[in-house]
Design a protein around this motif. Structure first.
Motif, short mmCIF file in Angstrom:
data_model
loop_
_atom_site.label_atom_id
_atom_site.label_comp_id
_atom_site.label_asym_id
_atom_site.label_seq_id
_atom_site.Cartn_x
_atom_site.Cartn_y
_atom_site.Cartn_z
N PHE A 1 0.84 -1.19 0.00
CA PHE A 1 0.00 0.00 0.00
C PHE A 1 0.88 1.24 0.00
N THR A 2 0.39 2.28 -0.66
CA THR A 2 1.03 3.58 -0.58
C THR A 2 0.37 4.35 0.56
N VAL A 3 1.18 4.82 1.49
CA VAL A 3 0.68 5.54 2.66
C VAL A 3 1.06 7.02 2.54
N ILE A 4 0.08 7.87 2.67
CA ILE A 4 0.31 9.31 2.70
C ILE A 4 -0.22 9.82 4.04
N SER A 5 0.67 10.40 4.83
CA SER A 5 0.29 10.90 6.15
C SER A 5 0.57 12.39 6.24
N GLN A 6 -0.39 13.12 6.80
CA GLN A 6 -0.18 14.54 7.09
C GLN A 6 -0.59 14.81 8.53
N LEU A 7 0.37 15.24 9.32
CA LEU A 7 0.11 15.56 10.72
C LEU A 7 0.36 17.04 10.95
N ILE A 8 -0.54 17.68 11.66
CA ILE A 8 -0.40 19.09 12.02
C ILE A 8 -0.22 19.16 13.53
N PHE A 9 0.82 19.84 13.98
CA PHE A 9 1.17 19.85 15.39
C PHE A 9 0.63 21.10 16.09
N LYS A 10 0.59 21.02 17.40
CA LYS A 10 0.07 22.13 18.20
C LYS A 10 0.94 23.38 18.05
N THR A 11 2.19 23.19 17.69
CA THR A 11 3.08 24.33 17.46
C THR A 11 3.06 24.78 16.00
N LYS A 12 2.05 24.30 15.24
CA LYS A 12 1.72 24.76 13.88
C LYS A 12 2.61 24.22 12.76
N GLU A 13 3.51 23.28 13.04
CA GLU A 13 4.25 22.66 11.95
C GLU A 13 3.37 21.66 11.21
N THR A 14 3.71 21.41 9.96
CA THR A 14 3.07 20.37 9.17
C THR A 14 4.11 19.33 8.81
N LEU A 15 3.78 18.06 9.03
CA LEU A 15 4.64 16.95 8.67
C LEU A 15 3.93 16.11 7.61
N ASN A 16 4.51 16.01 6.43
CA ASN A 16 3.98 15.17 5.37
C ASN A 16 4.95 14.03 5.11
N LEU A 17 4.42 12.83 4.98
CA LEU A 17 5.24 11.65 4.78
C LEU A 17 4.54 10.69 3.84
N ARG A 18 5.26 10.23 2.82
CA ARG A 18 4.70 9.24 1.89
C ARG A 18 5.68 8.07 1.78
N PHE A 19 5.16 6.85 1.98
CA PHE A 19 6.02 5.67 1.91
C PHE A 19 5.21 4.46 1.50
N THR A 20 5.91 3.36 1.22
CA THR A 20 5.27 2.11 0.82
C THR A 20 5.21 1.15 2.00
N TYR A 21 4.02 0.64 2.26
CA TYR A 21 3.82 -0.34 3.33
C TYR A 21 3.58 -1.71 2.71
N ASP A 22 4.19 -2.73 3.26
CA ASP A 22 3.99 -4.12 2.83
C ASP A 22 3.75 -4.95 4.09
N SER A 23 2.60 -5.60 4.14
CA SER A 23 2.24 -6.35 5.35
C SER A 23 3.14 -7.56 5.58
N THR A 24 3.91 -7.98 4.56
CA THR A 24 4.81 -9.12 4.72
C THR A 24 6.21 -8.68 5.16
N GLN A 25 6.41 -7.36 5.30
CA GLN A 25 7.71 -6.83 5.67
C GLN A 25 7.60 -6.04 6.98
N THR A 26 8.74 -5.60 7.49
CA THR A 26 8.75 -4.77 8.71
C THR A 26 9.22 -3.35 8.43
N GLN A 27 9.57 -3.07 7.17
CA GLN A 27 9.96 -1.72 6.80
C GLN A 27 9.71 -1.49 5.31
N GLY A 28 9.63 -0.22 4.93
CA GLY A 28 9.42 0.14 3.54
C GLY A 28 10.18 1.41 3.21
#
Length: 235
Positions: free
Chosen positions: A84-111
């Motif tokens: 799966f392609t994972v796209i995450s966007q987190l907004i913090f209380k101190t107003k930063e934005t963190l964007n992260l896109r990576f590949t997830y594979d349920s048969t692995q432990t990292q991508g």
């Protein structure tokens, strides 16, 4: 006996509160060759504006084969997708934005992170920009809840990730607003056309690309990112 139970409940409440406090947190270190810790980043997710931990979409399509049923030959499609392609966007209380896109594979432990979008942290109290397009994302046992049987886009309710990325650090911030995604054909400019490639953008016109300015430093971004959507209030 009653007093012992009360004391036990008090301590349980304290530990529970501490656990909840750390369920929506990014604890990252930004390191370069000249300093042991260029900038530590530790912030709590703003539960009033972050709606989920991200979105997961199947990274591959179904396979098609040819079969015979009842004397009639036709095509059959099967789906056995663990990626799966994972796209995450987190907004913090101190107003930063963190964007992260990576590949997830349920048969692995990292991508691997997406080689075009990767990782962008900018804005807010941090006031700087860190970008990475190379590196790995690790998830622990049950560290990310993606239903692999659901072969469509799905919201992620929690994850516990460890990241190690190669990127650049700039003393200026790319944006004080929320970073967004846009379609792109060249990885540099946004387009209104529907494409299979997206990039992160601050102005919806150009892509945020690897920083080549004079003050940009090559860095290693490492640490943990935790998110728990059940504790997040929808917008």
């Amino acid at each position: 006996m009653f007093r012992s139970i009360v004391i036990l409940l008090v301590f349980s409440s304290v530990f529970a509160a501490c656990g909840l406090k750390n369920e929506n947190n990014a604890a990252l270190s930004i390191l370069d060759d000249s300093t042991p810790a260029l900038y530590p980043f530790n912030a709590e997710v703003d539960t009033s504006v972050t709606t989920s931990c991200g979105q997961a979409s199947p990274a591959t399509t179904s396979t098609t084969g040819t079969g015979t049923t009842g004397g009639t030959t036709g095509t059959t499609s099967t789906t056995n997708n663990t990626r799966f392609t994972v796209i995450s966007q987190l907004i913090f209380k101190t107003k930063e934005t963190l964007n992260l896109r990576f590949t997830y594979d349920s048969t692995q432990t990292q991508g691997t992170v997406d080689p075009q979008q990767g990782f962008v942290l900018a804005g807010g109290l941090f006031g700087k920009t860190v970008q990475g397009t190379q590196g790995v994302v690790k998830w622990f046992n049950q560290g990310i809840n993606i239903d692999t049987a659901l072969q469509s886009a799905q919201q992620i309710s929690f994850f516990n990730l460890e990241i190690k990325l190669n990127g650049t650090y700039s003393s200026t911030s790319a944006s004080t607003t929320i970073l967004r995604q846009c379609n792109t054909t060249d990885g540099v400019n946004c387009t209104s056309a529907i494409t299979t490639t997206q990039c992160f953008t601050a102005d919806s016109k150009t892509c945020l690309v690897q920083d080549t300015s004079s003050d940009a430093k090559p860095v290693i971004i490492s640490g943990t990112i935790k998110c728990n959507a059940p504790n997040i209030v929808p917008q």
